[in-house]
Design an enzyme around this catalytic site. Structure first.
Site, short mmCIF file in Angstrom:
data_model
loop_
_atom_site.label_atom_id
_atom_site.label_comp_id
_atom_site.label_asym_id
_atom_site.label_seq_id
_atom_site.Cartn_x
_atom_site.Cartn_y
_atom_site.Cartn_z
N LYS A 182 0.83 -1.21 0.00
CA LYS A 182 0.00 0.00 0.00
C LYS A 182 0.86 1.26 0.00
CE LYS A 182 -1.94 -1.33 3.78
NZ LYS A 182 -2.78 -1.53 4.98
N THR A 215 -8.27 10.16 7.87
CA THR A 215 -7.96 8.91 7.19
C THR A 215 -7.82 7.73 8.15
OG1 THR A 215 -5.59 9.40 7.29
CG2 THR A 215 -6.78 10.14 5.32
N GLY A 217 -8.20 4.45 10.01
CA GLY A 217 -8.86 3.19 9.71
C GLY A 217 -8.85 2.77 8.26
N THR A 218 -8.09 3.46 7.41
CA THR A 218 -8.10 3.09 5.99
C THR A 218 -7.53 1.70 5.76
OG1 THR A 218 -6.03 4.34 5.75
CG2 THR A 218 -8.06 5.43 5.05
N GLY A 219 -6.45 1.34 6.47
CA GLY A 219 -5.86 0.02 6.28
C GLY A 219 -6.78 -1.09 6.73
N CYS A 220 -7.41 -0.90 7.88
CA CYS A 220 -8.37 -1.89 8.38
C CYS A 220 -9.53 -2.03 7.40
CB CYS A 220 -8.92 -1.46 9.74
SG CYS A 220 -7.69 -1.21 11.02
#
Length: 273
Positions: A182, A215, A217-220
């Site tokens: 990512k 932003t 929590g974008t990875g979760c």
């Protein structure tokens, strides 16, 4: 709605930490599952006291409690896909890996939460080693950010070419079926650009850039959306593409709450004016 209809609903499991602020962790995962009309189940690995300004406290769940949660869900309800987030320590990571194998959990999405987007290491070296050796090899896909990909590949990542080399190295050395590096922690025009490798094709995944400080929590959310799409029966690459689009749109409706970094708007269809 009859029992037969209910039982046909796709089920996904999140194995992750609880975010008291509701922006990341199992709270973000369950909202993402619900948006995709997937029944969400959970195994909580740790409880955090956090808000938009940061994390004040983290308490690990007993390993036995984590295992019991996973077994309770899988042995009764069953799951079509699962994702892992913050597993916190070596003991929990090892136990989760054992359960994935023993219960034959397929479509595993591993979000290797070990380094923040700013580069701060979140788990110790022993936990990282166990994640590399025991859990990632069981994954359908692993979704490291820039700094996590550096640790997993042993390479420095400063360019798009570096991201591609890291994805290939992780795939070759650690055994996950696919790797998505990512680009949220990258700079300039690489910010938000992701790189996919599945052993055959290298793909650059780009969407429109959304400028927002909110932003959290974008990875979760991305890993949960991949798991949701897999639970729905989608193939891995289309699942990643659709998950990326979902996160990008959710970012466009990010919630400006609290005094710090707010979360993405998971239910953006309800927020549209």
């Amino acid at each position: 709605m009859n029992a037969e209809t209910i039982s046909s609903v796709p089920v996904a499991l999140t194995i992750a930490g609880s975010d008291s602020g509701g922006g990341a962790g199992i709270q973000a995962d369950l909202r993402t599952f619900a948006f995709h009309c997937v029944h969400g189940t959970s195994a909580i690995t740790c409880v955090t006291a956090q808000n938009t300004l940061g994390v004040a406290r983290v308490d690990a769940m007993p390993v036995e409690a984590v295992v019991a949660q996973i077994q309770a869900v899988v042995e009764d309800i069953g799951v079509q896909a699962a994702k892992t987030g913050m597993l916190l320590n070596q003991e929990i990571i090892s136990a989760v890996a054992q359960q994935v194998e023993a219960l034959q959990i397929d479509n595993l999405v591993v979000d290797p939460v070990m380094v923040s987007r700013t580069g701060a290491q979140l788990i110790d070296d022993n936990a990282v080693k166990t994640l590399r050796e025991n859990l990632i090899p069981k994954a359908a896909i692993v979704t490291p950010n820039r700094y996590e990909a550096q640790i997993l590949s042993g390479l420095q990542i400063n360019s798009l070419d570096d991201m591609g080399k890291a994805a290939q190295t992780i795939h070759e050395n650690l055994g996950a079926k696919a790797v998505l590096v990512k680009g949220g922690g990258m700079q300039g025009n690489l910010r938000g650009v992701d790189v996919w490798f599945d052993g055959e094709k290298l793909e650059i995944l780009t969407t429109r850039l959304v400028e927002s400080k909110n932003t959290h929590g974008t990875g979760c959310t991305l890993s949960a959306a991949i798991a949701a799409n897999l639970a729905m029966g989608n193939d891995l690459w289309p699942a990643v593409q659709q998950a990326k689009e979902y996160v990008t749109t959710a970012l466009s409706y990010a919630l400006d709450i609290g005094k710090g970094q707010g979360p993405v708007g998971h239910f953006f269809s309800l927020l549209q004016n």
